[in-house]
Structures are given as structure tokens and as C-alpha cells.
Write a protein that holds these residues in place. Structure first.
Motif, PDB file in Angstrom:
ATOM      1  N   LEU A 128     -29.869  19.970  -4.570  1.00 13.17           N
ATOM      2  CA  LEU A 128     -28.250  19.391  -4.603  1.00 13.17           C
ATOM      3  C   LEU A 128     -28.138  18.918  -2.880  1.00 13.17           C
ATOM      4  CD1 LEU A 128     -25.493  19.679  -5.160  1.00 13.17           C
ATOM      5  CD2 LEU A 128     -25.385  21.911  -3.967  1.00 13.17           C
ATOM      6  N   TYR A 129     -28.899  19.707  -1.974  1.00 14.87           N
ATOM      7  CA  TYR A 129     -28.478  19.479  -0.717  1.00 14.87           C
ATOM      8  C   TYR A 129     -28.636  17.850  -0.319  1.00 14.87           C
ATOM      9  CZ  TYR A 129     -28.431  19.768   4.265  1.00 14.87           C
ATOM     10  OH  TYR A 129     -28.076  19.681   5.642  1.00 14.87           O
TER      11      TYR A 129
ATOM     12  N   GLY B 129     -14.488  17.993   1.510  1.00 18.05           N
ATOM     13  CA  GLY B 129     -15.321  16.997   2.305  1.00 18.05           C
ATOM     14  C   GLY B 129     -14.526  15.878   2.791  1.00 18.05           C
ATOM     15  N   ILE B 130     -13.575  15.515   2.064  1.00 12.62           N
ATOM     16  CA  ILE B 130     -12.963  14.160   2.541  1.00 12.62           C
ATOM     17  C   ILE B 130     -11.627  14.553   3.478  1.00 12.62           C
ATOM     18  CG2 ILE B 130     -12.013  11.898   2.042  1.00 12.62           C
ATOM     19  CD1 ILE B 130     -13.856  11.843  -0.208  1.00 12.62           C
TER      20      ILE B 130
ATOM     21  N   LEU C 214     -23.224  26.526  -6.803  1.00 17.73           N
ATOM     22  CA  LEU C 214     -24.309  25.960  -7.732  1.00 17.73           C
ATOM     23  C   LEU C 214     -25.496  27.019  -7.973  1.00 17.73           C
ATOM     24  CD1 LEU C 214     -24.988  23.547  -9.277  1.00 17.73           C
ATOM     25  CD2 LEU C 214     -26.708  22.879  -7.569  1.00 17.73           C
TER      26      LEU C 214
ATOM     27  N   LEU D  31     -23.088  24.371  -2.505  1.00 21.91           N
ATOM     28  CA  LEU D  31     -24.472  25.339  -2.544  1.00 21.91           C
ATOM     29  C   LEU D  31     -24.567  26.562  -3.178  1.00 21.91           C
ATOM     30  CD1 LEU D  31     -26.597  23.990   0.624  1.00 21.91           C
ATOM     31  CD2 LEU D  31     -27.090  23.635  -1.865  1.00 21.91           C
TER      32      LEU D  31
ATOM     33  N   TRP E 270     -15.443   3.710   0.812  1.00 25.22           N
ATOM     34  CA  TRP E 270     -14.358   3.058   1.064  1.00 25.22           C
ATOM     35  C   TRP E 270     -14.627   1.471   1.075  1.00 25.22           C
ATOM     36  CZ3 TRP E 270     -10.927   6.823   0.646  1.00 25.22           C
ATOM     37  CH2 TRP E 270     -11.766   8.072   0.912  1.00 25.22           C
TER      38      TRP E 270
ATOM     39  N   THR F 233      -7.237  -0.428   7.615  1.00 27.52           N
ATOM     40  CA  THR F 233      -8.259  -1.169   6.565  1.00 27.52           C
ATOM     41  C   THR F 233      -9.589  -1.291   6.983  1.00 27.52           C
ATOM     42  OG1 THR F 233      -7.268  -3.157   7.401  1.00 27.52           O
ATOM     43  CG2 THR F 233      -6.099  -2.177   5.501  1.00 27.52           C
TER      44      THR F 233
ATOM     45  N   TYR G 163     -18.970   8.712   1.339  1.00 28.26           N
ATOM     46  CA  TYR G 163     -17.647   9.313   1.167  1.00 28.26           C
ATOM     47  C   TYR G 163     -17.170  10.203   2.595  1.00 28.26           C
ATOM     48  CZ  TYR G 163     -17.375   7.372  -3.559  1.00 28.26           C
ATOM     49  OH  TYR G 163     -17.591   6.704  -4.629  1.00 28.26           O
ATOM     50  N   LEU G 164     -17.857  10.941   3.036  1.00 24.38           N
ATOM     51  CA  LEU G 164     -17.403  12.050   4.172  1.00 24.38           C
ATOM     52  C   LEU G 164     -17.386  11.401   5.543  1.00 24.38           C
ATOM     53  CD1 LEU G 164     -17.425  13.857   1.568  1.00 24.38           C
ATOM     54  CD2 LEU G 164     -18.247  15.747   2.906  1.00 24.38           C
ATOM     55  N   GLU G 165     -18.065  10.409   5.662  1.00 26.62           N
ATOM     56  CA  GLU G 165     -18.364   9.987   6.880  1.00 26.62           C
ATOM     57  C   GLU G 165     -18.026   8.593   6.932  1.00 26.62           C
ATOM     58  OE1 GLU G 165     -22.322  10.310   7.874  1.00 26.62           O
ATOM     59  OE2 GLU G 165     -22.440  12.503   7.712  1.00 26.62           O
TER      60      GLU G 165
ATOM     61  N   LEU H 210     -25.305  12.440  -8.991  1.00 27.68           N
ATOM     62  CA  LEU H 210     -25.013  13.782  -9.771  1.00 27.68           C
ATOM     63  C   LEU H 210     -25.759  14.044 -10.780  1.00 27.68           C
ATOM     64  CD1 LEU H 210     -20.968  13.331  -9.329  1.00 27.68           C
ATOM     65  CD2 LEU H 210     -22.194  14.840  -8.088  1.00 27.68           C
TER      66      LEU H 210
ATOM     67  N   VAL I 103     -14.691   7.559   7.206  1.00 29.67           N
ATOM     68  CA  VAL I 103     -13.444   7.520   6.462  1.00 29.67           C
ATOM     69  C   VAL I 103     -12.455   6.592   7.235  1.00 29.67           C
ATOM     70  CG1 VAL I 103     -11.624   8.714   5.155  1.00 29.67           C
ATOM     71  CG2 VAL I 103     -13.824   9.696   5.463  1.00 29.67           C
TER      72      VAL I 103
ATOM     73  N   ILE J 272     -20.271  21.547   1.804  1.00 27.98           N
ATOM     74  CA  ILE J 272     -21.479  21.574   1.249  1.00 27.98           C
ATOM     75  C   ILE J 272     -21.932  23.304   1.165  1.00 27.98           C
ATOM     76  CG2 ILE J 272     -22.913  21.572   3.447  1.00 27.98           C
ATOM     77  CD1 ILE J 272     -24.111  19.843   0.197  1.00 27.98           C
TER      78      ILE J 272
ATOM     79  N   GLU K 295     -17.274  19.071   6.510  1.00 26.90           N
ATOM     80  CA  GLU K 295     -18.577  18.753   5.952  1.00 26.90           C
ATOM     81  C   GLU K 295     -19.608  19.936   5.402  1.00 26.90           C
ATOM     82  OE1 GLU K 295     -19.998  15.531   8.588  1.00 26.90           O
ATOM     83  OE2 GLU K 295     -18.347  14.568   7.910  1.00 26.90           O
TER      84      GLU K 295
ATOM     85  N   ASN L  77      -1.982  11.077   3.334  1.00 27.99           N
ATOM     86  CA  ASN L  77      -1.943   9.444   3.344  1.00 27.99           C
ATOM     87  C   ASN L  77      -2.939   8.855   3.622  1.00 27.99           C
ATOM     88  OD1 ASN L  77      -2.079  10.688   5.761  1.00 27.99           O
ATOM     89  ND2 ASN L  77      -0.140   9.785   6.524  1.00 27.99           N
ATOM     90  N   LYS L  78      -4.365   9.431   3.356  1.00 34.31           N
ATOM     91  CA  LYS L  78      -5.426   8.539   3.352  1.00 34.31           C
ATOM     92  C   LYS L  78      -6.133   8.788   2.195  1.00 34.31           C
ATOM     93  CE  LYS L  78      -8.811  11.666   5.545  1.00 34.31           C
ATOM     94  NZ  LYS L  78      -9.555  12.135   6.495  1.00 34.31           N
TER      95      LYS L  78
ATOM     96  N   ARG M  91       0.838  -1.264   0.103  1.00 36.51           N
ATOM     97  CA  ARG M  91      -0.050  -0.027   0.050  1.00 36.51           C
ATOM     98  C   ARG M  91       1.027   1.223  -0.116  1.00 36.51           C
ATOM     99  NH1 ARG M  91      -2.867  -1.000   4.432  1.00 36.51           N
ATOM    100  NH2 ARG M  91      -4.080  -2.558   3.137  1.00 36.51           N
TER     101      ARG M  91
ATOM    102  N   ILE N 271     -24.344  11.167  -0.754  1.00 34.15           N
ATOM    103  CA  ILE N 271     -22.717  11.173  -1.028  1.00 34.15           C
ATOM    104  C   ILE N 271     -21.825  11.388   0.169  1.00 34.15           C
ATOM    105  CG2 ILE N 271     -21.219  12.241  -2.486  1.00 34.15           C
ATOM    106  CD1 ILE N 271     -23.192  12.956  -4.642  1.00 34.15           C
ATOM    107  N   ARG N 272     -22.384  12.259   0.945  1.00 30.20           N
ATOM    108  CA  ARG N 272     -21.626  12.643   2.122  1.00 30.20           C
ATOM    109  C   ARG N 272     -21.650  11.518   3.068  1.00 30.20           C
ATOM    110  NH1 ARG N 272     -23.613  17.225   6.457  1.00 30.20           N
ATOM    111  NH2 ARG N 272     -24.891  15.380   7.249  1.00 30.20           N
TER     112      ARG N 272
ATOM    113  N   TYR O  49     -15.811  19.652  -4.045  1.00 27.28           N
ATOM    114  CA  TYR O  49     -16.472  18.993  -2.803  1.00 27.28           C
ATOM    115  C   TYR O  49     -15.747  18.009  -2.078  1.00 27.28           C
ATOM    116  CZ  TYR O  49     -20.303  16.862  -0.467  1.00 27.28           C
ATOM    117  OH  TYR O  49     -21.077  16.191   0.755  1.00 27.28           O
TER     118      TYR O  49
ATOM    119  N   THR P 124     -22.847   7.608  -7.012  1.00 28.35           N
ATOM    120  CA  THR P 124     -22.441   8.717  -7.049  1.00 28.35           C
ATOM    121  C   THR P 124     -22.580   9.246  -8.445  1.00 28.35           C
ATOM    122  OG1 THR P 124     -20.646   8.405  -5.523  1.00 28.35           O
ATOM    123  CG2 THR P 124     -20.716  10.599  -6.690  1.00 28.35           C
TER     124      THR P 124
ATOM    125  N   PRO Q  51     -16.291   0.261  -3.320  1.00 34.22           N
ATOM    126  CA  PRO Q  51     -16.077   1.651  -4.113  1.00 34.22           C
ATOM    127  C   PRO Q  51     -16.889   1.628  -5.534  1.00 34.22           C
ATOM    128  CG  PRO Q  51     -13.979   0.345  -3.624  1.00 34.22           C
ATOM    129  CD  PRO Q  51     -15.148  -0.355  -3.102  1.00 34.22           C
TER     130      PRO Q  51
ATOM    131  N   VAL R 188     -26.739  15.008  -2.139  1.00 36.39           N
ATOM    132  CA  VAL R 188     -25.374  15.271  -1.547  1.00 36.39           C
ATOM    133  C   VAL R 188     -25.158  14.413  -0.092  1.00 36.39           C
ATOM    134  CG1 VAL R 188     -23.497  16.678  -0.678  1.00 36.39           C
ATOM    135  CG2 VAL R 188     -24.454  16.927  -3.180  1.00 36.39           C
TER     136      VAL R 188
ATOM    137  N   ASP S  49      -5.806   6.630   9.097  1.00 39.21           N
ATOM    138  CA  ASP S  49      -4.481   6.481   8.261  1.00 39.21           C
ATOM    139  C   ASP S  49      -4.021   4.899   8.642  1.00 39.21           C
ATOM    140  OD1 ASP S  49      -4.693   8.909   7.883  1.00 39.21           O
ATOM    141  OD2 ASP S  49      -2.985   9.587   8.970  1.00 39.21           O
TER     142      ASP S  49
END
Lengths: 517, 559
Positions: free
Chosen positions: B494-495, A159-160, A178, A175, B439, B515, B505-507, B453, B509, A171, A167, A114-115, A32, B501-502, A155, B449, B442, B498, B512
């Protein structure tokens, strides 16, 4: 000359993003790590290609010629007269050069990610391609596709890989932008519909729309009230990106939460899209409305400059300070354009570049100290100059260009914008002079907050917590040095850049004279 | 509009192959369910798929027949494949007369007009319906719940509904309109309540029946009023009858209150099928409770057919929508109100949802609202314009609707299928359960996604082009305020898209070096997902040919 130069510059990063997806993912720790390094190296190589190609763009570009160069035209959707049209002039060329430099630098500023490495660099390259494409596109449809294509990578990047409130910030960015872009979409459709009586005559071609605008009998002069609505709609779309006060509130959030490299891209390039869109689409296609709107443009510029500066002064977080200083600095561009004379408009576009370089440096520098101290509180440091002399040196360079010290890039942009505002002719002359005077106050405030910040972070006794803090690494110097060189070089000798944009800007000024003059 | 000669019942069968194929498959499925070995061998889904595929093939041949062969000067039916290239390259022919079928037997009950019409418009819709049904069969194939409750009944109901949908796309007779809609509705009620022992599913079924009964009653009241006013059931005859027999004084509901009322009620029936205001309230509960493959089916196929029958009804019964005729009900006004309320309500209600199925249900309502914008591209402002210009604008709106329906079918079915796959693997339909999915799975998350979109309407997805065409049509009709309402709705939407999507991907995660266990996804599911995701992107980049197809499909329609 390389054929299809602009397409290569745009699509090499986008293709590179797809290639990254195909790289194998490691299944144990060692593989990895190898795979992550490979992703970073591939990204560096891919983003070096547009940088190399931009050398050919620079040498091949003829600044004396007006109009578009490196044109590429290919039919795309014939049913709607949508063409793949790319081309650059003196306004977009320097911006593209800046984009390739800053993106390349930003890859190295992202080395510490690194993530989700693959995802990050994939989004990054997609963003780079979309940015270059936006500056090249000469068809409204194509422009819009690239314009929106910048949104969702951004985004994800905020966001990530962002900070604690990522977050919310992501957004909010999405928003706001857009909401702006859908207005642009409507405006674009209005242009399309009124550009011809039958579907076969209608066009998204920006250059043809500009020519239609130059015709006093043209469709864009028929119903001023309607076109004023369209003008304001499109202006708002671009103004969100600039950003103007009071549409700027997404910016501090996005900047604070974004990872360093993304803050750099956001400040240095994405903010330029707003002004670029105005210069390319909004003002030349609706010149009459622009003339009526100039007063407000100047006022908005003045308010942004002063308000942004005061806000910056009040910040305790370094990144927020830089973010508000961006709001303030982008105001100069609006002021310069509102002046609509050679000095003002040249100053405005030069300011785009100056701010791009300056803010990129600032964010990189904030990233450097954040990586070490894990906070950005201005008051949390002290006496760092003794431990980090190189860092202090680069910071002072970035601060001085941002506060407009003569012989650095920032000075040229600001000074020209002011001179332009003072020289404004016609009935707008008197209010513009007032705007210039008020904005001049902001220069003092800007100097004050930057110097005060410098003093608090670098001077005085060393904060004992940072006894062992290390100076900049070679990688960090490598990211900052090119920008520093540009800031110094073009501060002392701005002529090459000014020459490059001069002819195109003269053409711009002729286009926006409107039917009244 | 060209009037074709109506064929008698026997001759009509040559143009009825798709419906016959579906009927045959339906019978086979029912019979196969009686044979234990076939039931164990899962013959039902196979028969359903084969029947639908045959129907699709037949529809395609008919389409080729219209687009190429007949245009080239006569020729028998079925001169198809050599012309495939021509179709794909977008070289479609000019307008060809439609074929009207089932005009009664020779001598007995013969009327001048058929009950059904076969024309490129109908065939376009049939293709779309059949493709989405095939995808729905694909979704249901490995669905555990459906297998548990019995394959045979499920696919029989689905095919019965399919038959109704095909008839809806062709119906040119008021009675046929009503019957075909009921033919779709009745199996749908059973399908939504298919999980008999599941309270939510049963509740969904019951709610659907109750709302459906009301909508159906309202509609048939409207139809009977219209029949009373005109004395004919044939849509083709309505304009001349209206002009000939009616002369009303201007009243509150336009110049012809009874006609306006009739139209309003009939539109109500259509609104139920497409889940538009004021008959949208069943939608979230039914979508949430019904088995997810059924939800996917309900959110696309009846909506597509509903727009088909609505567009045909409006264009045939009221061929001059700019209200130059004294006898025109003000249907654009009704539908404009419905469009605005539908999309705004759908989008606002979706904001607070945490169940992804329910969220997509509200989004389906909102999309019905966007689509209605394309139907109402007639404004009072156009009344002064020359007739050709008015018609051109309406045509642009119709093109946008057809295009958007294709886009919507891919992206919405895709999103629902992603929900099915995730529910199958993780057993969750809540946003919380989607945390970190980007994650862990994928491929599924990336496809989802893309669909989301596209539903937002971002380039380079096909949803963007669809919205672009809709807004373009609205602007050409000079309904600027409606365009502004539409784009603001897009921003609202959008809200909540998303939000999904949030969560993915955003939660959640991975930190480091940490796995996450990968979620195994069957190859077939991944294949199906990308069978929808790839067109979603590809049609967004290269939509010229699809647009030409859409444009040709509208040539047989009055405007």
C-alpha cells in the motif's frame, strides 16, 4: 413502504458522486464559481435524499420484531455463494439514522471548501454511500467491499483538503486501517471455508454464520485455539477503527489534519464502524471466544477510558483534545459490552449514538473558531463568551454532553455502561467492578479538562486580538442546531432510541452466550 | 486426465493456426521493412496487429470448439460464433479430451505423445497472451523512440517473442519447454536493448542476456537430469517412468535427491521467466532501462506464459503433489520459500523507489510472489486428507492463479501505459514529475489511480478479487501462516503504490483560484487507458463469468 429502501439509501449517494463527475468544469473565474456552487447544491440535494428516506426507515422499522427488517436478497456471484444481502435491525437502524443526519450536516460544514470542489464532494458522497452500505450489509463479502470502499475517499479527503501534515496523517490512517482490514479478510475467508464441507455449502451470509455459531456441534466450536486466533485477528481489525489504546495513534493525527466536516464524519460515524462490526460479526459468530475474551475487553475499555482522558487533559490543541476524548468515550462502549447485561449493552450502543452526536458537535464547533482565528490553541483565546454568546452556548451544550451531564445524551450512555459494568454477574463480576471504579475516575478527569478548556477559551478577559470576532453565522447554526436538539431530546427522553435497539440487543446477548452457558 | 490421440504433423496444422498467423505476420513485417513505401506507411505495426488479432480469433474459435461444440458431441472445428452467447453466459461444457499435436510424421520418428497440447488451459493462456500483446502493440504505435530506431525490427522481435509465448502455453515436451522459453528470451534480450544509443537500455539488454544465460543453463541442466532419470522427454510419460524405474532410499533432499535437484533447477528456469526469487535480480534494471512498452510487455506476457508452463509441468510430471508417491520431489516446499521471499523482497525493495518504472518493476516481482502462493496450495497437512480433497484444494489454487493473471494483465499493463503516456507528454518517469498530475491530466491520473488501487488489492477493483481468491486458496490449504505473510505484504505494498497517488493528487495542488495548464492527452491514449481501466473495475464487481471461464479452462489439467 418504499421497495429497496436500503439500496436507495446506499446507492443514491454513490450515483450522485458519478453525476458530479459529469458536471462541466468552468473555464473562467465566473463560470468556475457557478460550477462550484452547483456542485455544492447538487451534493446537498443528493445527501438530503437518504435523509428523507431515513424518515421512512424510522417509521417503517418495527422495534418489537427481532431479526432483520427491510431485507433485500439478490444473487451476485453464484459461483461463491456471494449474495447481495441488505437488512437492518435495532443496532444498525439508529446508526444509519445518525449517518444520514451527520452527513447532511457535514455537507453544509464543507461549504467553505473552494479548491478541487468537485473532487471533494465526489469523494464525500462516495464515502457516505459506503458508510450506509456498511451498516446495511449482511453478507461478509458485501460488508468488506463497503468497508474498504470507505478507505480511499477518506485518504483523499484528509490528504488533499487537510491541514499542514495532511500527507502523513492520511497515509497513517490508510495503513492502520488496511492492516486491520486484511486481518478481517483472512477471518472472513476462514468463516467461509469452515461454513460448509463443499463449495456449494459455503457462505458469506452473516446471519447464517451466526446461526452456525449457535449450534454447539457447529464448525466454529471445533478447534478453540484456532478460532481464538481468528477472533483476535478480527477483533484487531475492528479495534483499529474504534480505536482502542494502543492502536489509537492514527486518530489524533487524522482528526487534527482533516478538514472540519471530515473530522465530523470520522468521529461521528467511522469510529462507530468498529463497535458495530464487533456486535455484528466478531462476537456473535465466535461466542465462545468472546466469553473467554470478555475480561480483556473490559480491561481494554478501562485503559482506553482512563488513558484517553489523561491524554486529552494534556493537549493544547482543541482538535487533539476532542480526538483523545473520543478514544476515552469509545472505551465506555467496550466496557458496556464486556459487562454483557441489558444495561451494559444498551449503554454501549447508546453511547455510540451519544458520542456520534456529541463529537460531531465538538468538531463543528472547533471548525467555527478555527475559521475565524486560524489556530486551535486553547491558550490562545480568552473571554470569547462576551463576543460569541451563541457559540459559547452551543459549546457548553457539547461539552456538557461529552462530560456526561445528566439530562444530556452523553450521560445516558455512560451511566448505563457503568451500571452494566457494576452489575456484571459470574466470575467476571469482581474485575469488572474494579474496571468500573477505575473508569469512574476518568469521569472526573473528563469533567476537568472540558471545564478547564471552557474556562480558558470563553471566560476571563477578552483576548484583545479577538476584539472584532463575529458570532456564528446562520449556516453554522443550521449545522449545529439539529445535533443540539438530538442531544437534548434524547438526553431527557432516551426511550425511543432504547426501545428501538432493545430487542435486537437481547437477541445479541442470547447469541453470544456461547456453548459454555 | 484424459489422453487424446496425438495427431501427426500434417493433421496438426489444423490446430496450429494461431502460431501460423503470428509467423505469417512476422514474415510480412520483415518483408515490409524492405519496401520503403511500406516502411514509411507504418505497415509493420499494422501487420503485427492484424496477425495477432487473427491469432486471437483462431484461439477463440478453438476455445469455443472445446467448450461448446465438441462437448455437444463431435462436430468439425470452427463451429464458433453461434455459440458465442453460450460462452459469454458461462454455460461451458464438461471436460473434453485435449488434442496433442506434432507427434512426428507417419512412420518417421513417430512417438505416442505430441510436442504440443491444445486444450482449454493452453487456449486460455494464449488468449491472455495475445490480448496483452495487442495492447502492447497499441502502446508502441505512437512511441517516438521505437519509431526512431525502426519499426520493422521492433515488431519482428515482438512477434518472434509472441510465437515463443504461444508455444510455451502448449508445450508438453521437455525439449519444447526449453526451446519455447528460449524463443521468448532471445528476442526479449534484443527488445530490452532496443534503444542502441541509450546507455541504460543497452545495459538492460546486456544484464538480461547474462542472467538469462545463467538461468537457461541451470534449467537445461535440470531438464537433462530429468531426462536421464526417466529416459523420456514427454511430460506425459514422466510419472509412469518415475514410478517404474526409480527406487531410492530417503535422503537429504527428500526421497529422491537427483529428482529433487532436477526439479529445483527446472523451477529455477521458470522463476527466471516469472521474475521470482532467486532469479528476480535482473528485473528492476531491465525494466527501468528497457523502452517502456517493452517493460510493459516483459512484466506481463512472459510471466503469464511462465505460469502456464510451470503449472503444466507440475501437474503433468508430478500428478500427485501430496507426496503419497515415493517418487515425488518436494516442489511445494521449494516454491513456498520462493513465494515468501519473492513477495517480501519485492515489496520491501519497492518502498524506497522514486522512479515509477522501477517501482512498478519491484511491484511486478511482488506480484509473482503472490501468484506463487496459488501454486503451492499443497501442504504437508493435506497428506492425510482424501485424495479428492487434496486435489480440490490444489485446483482452487490454480483457479486463483489463472484469475489473478487476468487481473494482473489488465492492471499492470494499464499502469505501465499510464507511465508511457506521462513520459510521452512530460518526459519524466520520476515521482517528482508526477506532482500535481491529478489536476493537470485528470483522465490519466484517474485511470492510473484505478490501476494502483487494484494493484494494492482494494475493492471494488479486480485486483481485490484476485487476492481474495489467492488467500482463499491458501486458507483452504491450511497454510495460515502463508496467508498472514501475504496480507502483511499487501499492507506494505500500500505504502509505495500510494506514494504515486500522493504525488499525483496530494502534491502540487493548485491554490485557490489558481488555474493549472491542462496537459493535452491524445484521444487514442485515453481510449486505450480506459479500455483497461473499465475492465479493472467491472471485473472486480462482476467476476462470476470470468471465474467460470477460468474454472473451465482448468478442466483438462490433472488437478
Amino acid at each position: 413502504m418504499i421497495p429497496h429502501l436500503l439500496s436507495w439509501m446506499t446507492f443514491v449517494p454513490i450515483g450522485g458522486a458519478l453525476v458530479l463527475l459529469l458536471l462541466p468544469r468552468g473555464h473562467d473565474d465566473v463560470s468556475r464559481r457557478v460550477s462550484n456552487e452547483a456542485v455544492k447544491i447538487v451534493t446537498a440535494v443528493v445527501s438530503a435524499i437518504p435523509l428523507i428516506l431515513s424518515y421512512f426507515l424510522y417509521t417503517g422499522f418495527d422495534p418489537a420484531r427481532s431479526g432483520m427488517q427491510f431485507m433485500e436478497v439478490a444473487p451476485w456471484i453464484p459461483s461463491f455463494n456471494i449474495y447481495y444481502r441488505m437488512g437492518v435491525d435495532g443496532i444498525s437502524t439508529p446508526l444509519i439514522l445518525m449517518t444520514t443526519i451527520v452527513s447532511f450536516v457535514a455537507v453544509f460544514a464543507s461549504w467553505g471548501i473552494n479548491k478541487g470542489v468537485k473532487g471533494y464532494f465526489c469523494m464525500f458522497l462516495l464515502l457516505e454511500g459506503a458508510m450506509i452500505g456498511t451498516f446495511c450489509a449482511l453478507d461478509m463479502f458485501l460488508f468488506y467491499v463497503f468497508w474498504e470502499l470507505m478507505l480511499f475517499p477518506m485518504y483523499f479527503l484528509i490528504g488533499i483538503w487537510g491541514g499542514p501534515r495532511k500527507e502523513y496523517a492520511a497515509i497513517k490512517f490508510f495503513l492502520y486501517t488496511l492492516a486491520g482490514s486484511v486481518l478481517l479478510l483472512l477471518g472472513m475467508l476462514a468463516f467461509y471455508y469452515y461454513s460448509g464441507n463443499t463449495p456449494a455449502e459455503r457462505t458469506f451470509d452473516i446471519l447464517r454464520l451466526q446461526r452456525l455459531a449457535a449450534d454447539p456441534e457447529g464448525p466454529f466450536h471445533a478447534d478453540p485455539a484456532f478460532w481464538m486466533m481468528v477472533f483476535v485477528g478480527i477483533f484487531l481489525a475492528f479495534a483499529v477503527k474504534v480505536p482502542i489504546v494502543p492502536l489509537h495513534t492514527w486518530l489524533p493525527d487524522a482528526h487534527v489534519e482533516a478538514p472540519t466536516a471530515i473530522s465530523v464524519i470520522l468521529a461521528a460515524i467511522l469510529l462507530k464502524m468498529g463497535i458495530y462490526g464487533m456486535l455484528r460479526i466478531n462476537f456473535p459468530i465466535l461466542p465462545d471466544q468472546f466469553q473467554d475474551f470478555r475480561f480483556w475487553l473490559g480491561l481494554i475499555g478501562c485503559v482506553s477510558i482512563v488513558y484517553g482522558a489523561f491524554c486529552a487533559m494534556a493537549q493544547s490543541d482543541l482538535k487533539k483534545l476532542v480526538a483523545y476524548s473520543s478514544v476515552s468515550h469509545m472505551g465506555y462502549c467496550l466496557l458496556g459490552i464486556a459487562a454483557l447485561n441489558a444495561a451494559g449493552v444498551n449503554g454501549a450502543v447508546f453511547q455510540l449514538l451519544a458520542h456520534g452526536m456529541g463529537s460531531a458537535m465538538l468538531f463543528l464547533l472547533v471548525g467555527v473558531v478555527y475559521d475565524r482565528a486560524h489556530h486551535r490553541q486553547i491558550d490562545g483565546f480568552g473571554g470569547l463568551a462576551t463576543r460569541m454568546p451563541i457559540y459559547a452556548g452551543y459549546t457548553s451544550l457539547a461539552f456538557f454532553t461529552s462530560l456526561g451531564l445528566p439530562s444530556l445524551m452523553g450521560f445516558v450512555g455512560e451511566a448505563l455502561s457503568f451500571i452494566g459494568a457494576f452489575q456484571t454477574e459470574g466470575e467476571l463480576g469482581s474485575p469488572m467492578r474494579y474496571f468500573a471504579v477505575f473508569s469512574a475516575v476518568a469521569i472526573v478527569i473528563t469533567a476537568a479538562y472540558f471545564l478547564w478548556t471552557f474556562q480558558r477559551v470563553f471566560m476571563g478577559t477578552l483576548n484583545s486580538k479577538y476584539e472584532g470576532i463575529s458570532d456564528m453565522t446562520a449556516r453554522e447554526v443550521f449545522t449545529l442546531a439539529p445535533l443540539g436538539v438530538c442531544v437534548l431530546l434524547f438526553g431527557v427522553y432516551p426511550t425511543p432510541l432504547l426501545d428501538m435497539m432493545n430487542v435486537s440487543l437481547q437477541q445479541f446477548m442470547r447469541m453470544v452466550q456461547g456453548a459454555g452457558q | 486426465m484424459m489422453d487424446g490421440k496425438a495427431l501427426d504433423n500434417v493433421a496438426s496444422l489444423a490446430w496450429f493456426a494461431p502460431e501460423l498467423a503470428v509467423t505469417a505476420a512476422l514474415l510480412l513485417v520483415v518483408l515490409a521493412d524492405l519496401v520503403p513505401s511500406l516502411r514509411a506507411g507504418r505497415a509493420a505495426p499494422a501487420f503485427a496487429a492484424i496477425g495477432l488479432a487473427c491469432a486471437l480469433l483462431a484461439v477463440f474459435f478453438y476455445y469455443v470448439e472445446f467448450a461448446v461444440a465438441r462437448h455437444g458431441g463431435g462436430g468439425a472445428a470452427g463451429g464458433g460464433l453461434p455459440h458465442l452467447q453460450q460462452i459469454l453466459s458461462g454455460e461451458l461444457g464438461g471436460a473434453t479430451p485435449p488434442v496433442d499435436i506434432f507427434a512426428g510424421a507417419e512412420g518417421v520418428g513417430r512417438n505416442r505423445f505430441g510436442l504440443l497440447r491444445v486444450d482449454p488451459f493452453a487456449l486460455f493462456f494464449k488468449m491472455l497472451i495475445l490480448v496483452s500483446l495487442l495492447l502492447v502493440v497499441g502502446f508502441s504505435w505512437h512511441h517516438r523512440g521505437i519509431r526512431r530506431y525502426g519499426d520493422g525490427e521492433y515488431y519482428a522481435l515482438l512477434l518472434a517473442s509472441a510465437l515463443g509465448l504461444l508455444l510455451m502455453a502448449s508445450a508438453t515436451d521437455l525439449l519444447m519447454v526449453y526451446l519455447s522459453i528460449e524463443m521468448v528470451s532471445l528476442p526479449s534480450y534484443a527488445l530490452s536493448g532496443f534503444f542502441r544509443r541509450d546507455r541504460k537500455s543497452s545495459e538492460a539488454g546486456l544484464k538480461y542476456v547474462l542472467y538469462g544465460a545463467v538461468a537457461s543453463a541451470v534449467m537445461i541442466y535440470g531438464l537433462s537430469l530429468l531426462y536421464g532419470l526417466t529416459g523420456t522427454l514427454s511430460l506425459q510419460e514422466i510419472p509412469s517412468r518415475l514410478r517404474g524405474t526409480l527406487s531410492f532410499a530417503p535422503g537429504l533432499l527428500g526421497q529422491t535427491p537427483a529428482l529433487s535437484l532436477a526439479t529445483l533447477f527446472i523451477l529455477g528456469g521458470f522463476a527466471f521467466k516469472i521474475a521470482a526469487f532467486p532469479f528476480h535480480t535482473w528485473c528492476p534494471d531491465v525494466y527501468e532501462g528497457a523502452p517502456t512498452p517493452v517493460t510493459a510487455f516483459l512484466s506481463v506476457a512472459p510471466k503469464v506464459a511462465g505460469f502456464a508452463v510451470m503449472l503444466r509441468f507440475l501437474s503433468m510430471a508430478f500428478p500427485d503433489p501430496a507426496a503419497r508417491d515415493a517418487v515425488n520431489p518436494n516442489w511445494p516446499a521449494f516454491l513456498t520459500v520462493a513465494a515468501v521471499l519473492t513477495m517480501t523482497w519485492g515489496n520491501l525493495a519497492a518502498l524506497g523507489q522514486t522512479n515509477v518504472k522501477r517501482l512498478l518493476a519491484y511491484s511486478a516481482i511482488a506480484h509473482a510472489g503472490y501468484l506463487l502462493m496459488g501454486v503451492v496450495t499443497v501442504s504437508s497437512g493435506m497428506a492425510d486428507a482424501p485424495r479428492e480433497q487434496g486435489e480440490a484444494v490444489i485446483r482452487v489454487g490454480r483457479e486463483a492463479v489463472l484469475f489473478y493473471l487476468v487481473a494482473y494483465a489488465f492492471m499492470d499493463l494499464g499502469a505501465f501505459f499510464a507511465v508511457i503516456v506521462i513520459a510521452d507528454r512530460l518526459g519524466v518517469e520520476d515521482l517528482d514529475g508526477y506532482r500535481g498530475l491529478g489536476w493537470r491530466a485528470p483522465a490519466v491520473a484517474a485511470a492510473m489511480t484505478i490501476f494502483l488501487l487494484s494493484l494494492i488489492g482494494l475493492p471494488p477493483m479486480v485486483g481485490f478479487v484476485g487476492k481474495l481468491l489467492l488467500f482463499k486458496a491458501v486458507i483452504e490449504a491450511r497454510l495460515f501462516w502463508l496467508a498472514v505473510v501475504g496480507v502483511l505484504n499487501s499492507v506494505i505494498s500500500l505504502y509505495y503504490y500510494v506514494k504515486v497517488i500522493r504525488a499525483m493528487y496530494l502534491e502540487g495542488v493548485p491554490a485557490d483560484g489558481q488555474t493549472v495548464p491542462a496537459l493535452p492527452v491524445p484521444k487514442f491514449a485515453t481510449f486505450l487507458l480506459y479500455a483497461m481501466a473499465v475492465p479493472t473495475v467491472w471485473l472486480g464487481v462482476s467476476f462470476g463469468r470470468l471465474y467460470e471461464l477460468v474454472r473451465y479452462s482448468l478442466t483438462g489439467i490433472a488437478y
